[in-house]
Design a protein around this motif. Structure first.
Motif, PDB file in Angstrom:
ATOM      1  N   LYS A 205      10.372  -9.970  -5.657  1.00 38.28           N
ATOM      2  CA  LYS A 205      11.026  -8.668  -5.605  1.00 38.28           C
ATOM      3  C   LYS A 205       9.934  -7.600  -5.562  1.00 38.28           C
ATOM      4  O   LYS A 205       9.254  -7.343  -6.555  1.00 38.28           O
ATOM      5  N   LEU A 206       9.754  -6.995  -4.385  1.00 38.65           N
ATOM      6  CA  LEU A 206       8.784  -5.908  -4.271  1.00 38.65           C
ATOM      7  C   LEU A 206       9.338  -4.654  -4.939  1.00 38.65           C
ATOM      8  O   LEU A 206      10.553  -4.511  -5.135  1.00 38.65           O
ATOM      9  N   ASN A 207       8.449  -3.763  -5.282  1.00 37.97           N
ATOM     10  CA  ASN A 207       8.867  -2.527  -5.953  1.00 37.97           C
ATOM     11  C   ASN A 207       9.860  -1.743  -5.100  1.00 37.97           C
ATOM     12  O   ASN A 207       9.799  -1.765  -3.860  1.00 37.97           O
ATOM     13  N   ASP A 208      10.775  -1.046  -5.763  1.00 36.09           N
ATOM     14  CA  ASP A 208      11.733  -0.207  -5.053  1.00 36.09           C
ATOM     15  C   ASP A 208      11.016   0.927  -4.331  1.00 36.09           C
ATOM     16  O   ASP A 208       9.946   1.387  -4.755  1.00 36.09           O
ATOM     17  N   LEU A 209      11.621   1.360  -3.230  1.00 33.13           N
ATOM     18  CA  LEU A 209      11.105   2.503  -2.475  1.00 33.13           C
ATOM     19  C   LEU A 209      12.122   3.634  -2.530  1.00 33.13           C
ATOM     20  O   LEU A 209      13.327   3.406  -2.406  1.00 33.13           O
ATOM     21  N   ASP A 210      11.634   4.852  -2.698  1.00 30.16           N
ATOM     22  CA  ASP A 210      12.475   6.051  -2.731  1.00 30.16           C
ATOM     23  C   ASP A 210      12.174   6.859  -1.477  1.00 30.16           C
ATOM     24  O   ASP A 210      11.079   7.402  -1.319  1.00 30.16           O
ATOM     25  N   GLU A 211      13.146   6.900  -0.545  1.00 29.44           N
ATOM     26  CA  GLU A 211      12.908   7.593   0.729  1.00 29.44           C
ATOM     27  C   GLU A 211      12.741   9.098   0.555  1.00 29.44           C
ATOM     28  O   GLU A 211      12.343   9.781   1.499  1.00 29.44           O
ATOM     29  N   THR A 212      13.023   9.620  -0.619  1.00 32.57           N
ATOM     30  CA  THR A 212      12.801  11.056  -0.861  1.00 32.57           C
ATOM     31  C   THR A 212      11.439  11.322  -1.486  1.00 32.57           C
ATOM     32  O   THR A 212      11.043  12.480  -1.618  1.00 32.57           O
ATOM     33  N   ALA A 213      10.718  10.261  -1.866  1.00 32.76           N
ATOM     34  CA  ALA A 213       9.412  10.449  -2.518  1.00 32.76           C
ATOM     35  C   ALA A 213       8.514   9.262  -2.219  1.00 32.76           C
ATOM     36  O   ALA A 213       8.108   8.513  -3.109  1.00 32.76           O
ATOM     37  N   LEU A 214       8.180   9.081  -0.939  1.00 34.91           N
ATOM     38  CA  LEU A 214       7.346   7.957  -0.520  1.00 34.91           C
ATOM     39  C   LEU A 214       5.866   8.261  -0.724  1.00 34.91           C
ATOM     40  O   LEU A 214       5.435   9.412  -0.650  1.00 34.91           O
ATOM     41  N   ASN A 215       5.097   7.197  -0.945  1.00 40.80           N
ATOM     42  CA  ASN A 215       3.655   7.331  -1.109  1.00 40.80           C
ATOM     43  C   ASN A 215       2.979   6.443  -0.070  1.00 40.80           C
ATOM     44  O   ASN A 215       2.991   5.224  -0.179  1.00 40.80           O
ATOM     45  N   GLU A 216       2.406   7.060   0.966  1.00 43.64           N
ATOM     46  CA  GLU A 216       1.807   6.286   2.048  1.00 43.64           C
ATOM     47  C   GLU A 216       0.593   5.494   1.586  1.00 43.64           C
ATOM     48  O   GLU A 216       0.286   4.425   2.132  1.00 43.64           O
ATOM     49  N   ALA A 217      -0.106   5.955   0.577  1.00 47.74           N
ATOM     50  CA  ALA A 217      -1.340   5.304   0.142  1.00 47.74           C
ATOM     51  C   ALA A 217      -1.104   3.911  -0.425  1.00 47.74           C
ATOM     52  O   ALA A 217      -1.959   3.028  -0.308  1.00 47.74           O
ATOM     53  N   VAL A 218       0.067   3.688  -1.042  1.00 51.88           N
ATOM     54  CA  VAL A 218       0.331   2.390  -1.680  1.00 51.88           C
ATOM     55  C   VAL A 218       1.259   1.513  -0.862  1.00 51.88           C
ATOM     56  O   VAL A 218       1.376   0.314  -1.116  1.00 51.88           O
ATOM     57  N   GLY A 219       1.957   2.063   0.132  1.00 56.71           N
ATOM     58  CA  GLY A 219       2.811   1.272   0.999  1.00 56.71           C
ATOM     59  C   GLY A 219       3.902   0.529   0.260  1.00 56.71           C
ATOM     60  O   GLY A 219       4.562   1.069  -0.626  1.00 56.71           O
ATOM     61  N   ILE A 220       4.081  -0.759   0.600  1.00 58.67           N
ATOM     62  CA  ILE A 220       5.140  -1.552  -0.027  1.00 58.67           C
ATOM     63  C   ILE A 220       4.624  -2.327  -1.245  1.00 58.67           C
ATOM     64  O   ILE A 220       5.385  -3.020  -1.902  1.00 58.67           O
ATOM     65  N   MET A 221       3.345  -2.231  -1.520  1.00 54.83           N
ATOM     66  CA  MET A 221       2.744  -2.864  -2.705  1.00 54.83           C
ATOM     67  C   MET A 221       3.004  -4.366  -2.742  1.00 54.83           C
ATOM     68  O   MET A 221       3.426  -4.930  -3.751  1.00 54.83           O
ATOM     69  N   ASP A 222       2.754  -5.022  -1.597  1.00 56.15           N
ATOM     70  CA  ASP A 222       2.926  -6.473  -1.519  1.00 56.15           C
ATOM     71  C   ASP A 222       1.615  -7.157  -1.900  1.00 56.15           C
ATOM     72  O   ASP A 222       0.598  -6.963  -1.222  1.00 56.15           O
ATOM     73  N   PRO A 223       1.601  -7.985  -2.953  1.00 54.82           N
ATOM     74  CA  PRO A 223       0.366  -8.665  -3.351  1.00 54.82           C
ATOM     75  C   PRO A 223      -0.218  -9.557  -2.254  1.00 54.82           C
ATOM     76  O   PRO A 223      -1.424  -9.808  -2.247  1.00 54.82           O
ATOM     77  N   ASP A 224       0.625 -10.025  -1.323  1.00 58.45           N
ATOM     78  CA  ASP A 224       0.147 -10.891  -0.248  1.00 58.45           C
ATOM     79  C   ASP A 224      -0.276 -10.100   0.994  1.00 58.45           C
ATOM     80  O   ASP A 224      -0.687 -10.693   1.996  1.00 58.45           O
TER      81      ASP A 224
END
Length: 583
Positions: A205-224
């Motif tokens: 389960k990857l971290n939730d994303l908030d389309e009103t407050a996205l952070n391009e620097a960290v992306g989807i935070m997938d360990p792989d």
């Protein structure tokens, strides 16, 4: 279905092998400590039955080619009509023997429209979860290896209870949902950081994303560090910034947070977009039709008329260069002879001459034989000099630079000769600990299966090569000894534990008149040991004859109309003698 106008609907062996390999690598823990799922796909006598050892179905196969129909399962009056699918199953599927454990898959031309022309969706699951599904790639010449594999896993995923958003239908194009259930990855596979591909359900389960407050620097935070896709349905974006950054607004620059952007392309900004771990959530009951258990609660839901998009819509949800790479991925077709052996060295011939390049001509073949050795050429002979299970892989390139983006696993098994020492031991009633020494060649995997609850395994349940299995025994609170066993590396280790209780009874002799009566005997035991009593003569009846700790044996003797008689009762391992005078 049988071919029509040059279009072959039979599934490609390489596509089914992609599915078999994906399930074999599933992060699912089994009772024996091993991981993975051995999926059995019956697609004909020569198809792989067992993904572990590559055994074929041969005469056990019940797969069949059915007459071509332009379209099946018409949609009318708000629902699908599965009558024709059921008719096909009735002829070609042994429901009595196979329905309790098998899903039914039909590779068809098209489905869905009542006028016989068929729709243009890639497939359909009868229910979510369910037991039947359709792969319908007739409008794209039966589909490439990637499209067949992805669609098969997608619709089977619905059969197993998964939805387009993992545990939800919408939104269906979540960038943090890395799975073939996500349309963006159905035809092309997941995008690995090294440029390769893989077909898989989401593994975490990857971290939730908030389309009103996205952070391009960290992306989807997938360990792989998978690459992902996002953006408008007909103008998707792909990774343009160095990982882990993700260019959510597709402007080629790193935008400071917070950024509001519709990354699912559905016209809304969602708070939040949930990630989901799919493998542990698979439901193997098929909506109540298959097996006796389920991984989670069943919700029997028919797929609706708009539940699956058209093939063109799926194609347009993916950058066209990635789609073309997948469609042009070399179709791997490899035979091994022989696949298994017992004597060393064991020489295997690998033959990839039947492999084809859909968009060009294969020019290079590179073999990794799985034992540290490599080779080249469309055919190769390799001697294995040690026992074990080896996974060989082939990398191919064509004149246009296309490769087989997902190399298949080719399993070579040289049966391992493994032994244990000691094979049996005896322990005192007070308990203790011990170790079982495993002797196995390097690369030979083994497992531990504990057959006795009172034996506690304190080491890992799996191993490879030489090792030691450690265990402990608790105090034996029973009168007599007990026997148990542990299966280690295919060998049986036997354990005997002596009893650890002391017992006494009082009195040890009781006499009765001919009229009979009831007798009581005091039972004294150590600790919390349990005891039982058994009459050794039919005329002595036990009324109350068991307990834990100190207790009383109660028994009865009937009237005696004959000569003097003597009987016995065994109480907690001790003997009570009963005498009765003549009548």
């Amino acid at each position: 279905m049988q071919p029509n106008a040059g279009v072959v609907f039979q599934p490609k062996p390489a596509a089914l092998k992609l599915v078999i390999d994906a399930f074999k690598k599933a992060p699912v823990q089994n009772p024996d400590g091993a991981t993975g799922i051995n999926i059995h796909i019956d697609a004909g006598p020569n198809s792989i039955m067992n993904g572990v050892n590559n055994a074929r179905w041969n005469a056990r196969s019940r797969a069949a080619s059915v007459p071509h129909q332009p379209s099946i399962v018409p949609f009318a009056a708000g629902s699908y009509n599965f009558t024709d699918l059921d008719n096909i199953k009735g002829v070609h599927f042994n429901a009595t023997r196979r329905a309790p454990v098998f899903h039914y898959a039909l590779f068809a031309d098209r489905y869905g429209l009542g006028d016989g022309t068929g729709g243009t969706s890639s497939g359909l699951s009868r229910k979510i979860p369910g037991g039947d599904f359709i792969v319908s790639l007739g409008s794209v010449a039966g589909g490439t290896v990637f499209r067949q594999a992805g669609t098969f896993m997608h619709e089977l995923g619905h059969n197993l209870g998964l939805r387009h958003g993992g545990d939800e239908n919408a939104p269906a194009l979540k960038p943090n949902h890395l799975s073939v259930m996500n349309y963006r990855f159905q035809f092309i596979g997941l995008l690995k950081a090294n440029g390769g591909r893989e077909f898989d359900y989401s593994r975490r389960k990857l971290n939730d994303l908030d389309e009103t407050a996205l952070n391009e620097a960290v992306g989807i935070m997938d360990p792989d560090n998978h690459r992902t896709l996002w953006g408008p349905l007909f103008a998707p974006c792909a990774q343009q910034l160095p990982l882990p950054a993700t260019d959510w607004n597709c402007d080629g620059m790193l935008t400071p947070p917070p950024l509001m952007w519709d990354i699912t392309g559905d016209g809304f900004t969602h708070i939040p977009l949930h990630g989901f771990n799919e493998w542990p959530a698979l439901s193997f009951q098929g909506g109540g039709r298959i097996g006796t258990g389920a991984a989670r609660g069943e919700v029997s839901v028919e797929e609706g008329a708009l539940s699956e998009p058209s093939i063109a819509q799926i194609e347009n949800s993916v950058p066209q260069d990635l789609l073309l790479q997948g469609d042009c991925s070399i179709e791997e077709n490899v035979t091994l002879s022989p696949e298994t052996g017992g004597t060393l060295p064991h020489t295997v011939t690998f033959d990839a001459t039947a492999s084809t390049a859909p968009c060009s001509e294969i020019i290079t073949y590179f073999w990794d034989f799985g034992d540290g050795e490599v080779g080249s050429g469309s055919t190769a002979m390799h001697p294995y000099t040690s026992q074990g299970t080896f996974v060989a892989r082939l990398s191919m390139t064509d004149k246009s630079g296309n490769t087989n983006l997902v190399p298949l696993d080719h399993v070579v098994q040289i049966p391992c000769s493994m032994s244990i020492s000691p094979t049996n031991q005896e322990f005192p009633g007070s308990g203790g600990s011990g170790g079982i020494n495993v002797t196995a060649p390097s690369g030979c995997d083994w497992t531990v299966l504990n057959n006795s609850a009172w034996i506690l395994i304190t080491s890992e349940l799996t191993g490879s090569g030489n090792g030691v299995v450690k265990f402990e025994l608790r105090q034996n609170l029973r009168l007599g000894s007990r026997q148990g066993s542990v299966a280690v590396a295919g060998n049986t280790y036997s354990v005997t534990q002596r009893g650890n209780c002391s017992f006494s009874i009082s009195p040890q002799l009781q006499s009765f008149t001919s009229a009979g009566g009831t007798g009581n005997v005091a039972v004294s035991v150590s600790a919390n040991c349990d005891w039982t009593a058994t009459s050794n003569d039919a005329w002595i009846t036990i009324i109350s004859g068991s307990g834990v700790g100190n207790g009383t044996l109660t028994y009865s003797v009937p009237q005696n109309t004959g000569p003097t008689r003597v009987g016995t009762v065994t109480v907690a391992g001790r003997t009570l003698t009963v005498k009765q005078k003549p009548g």
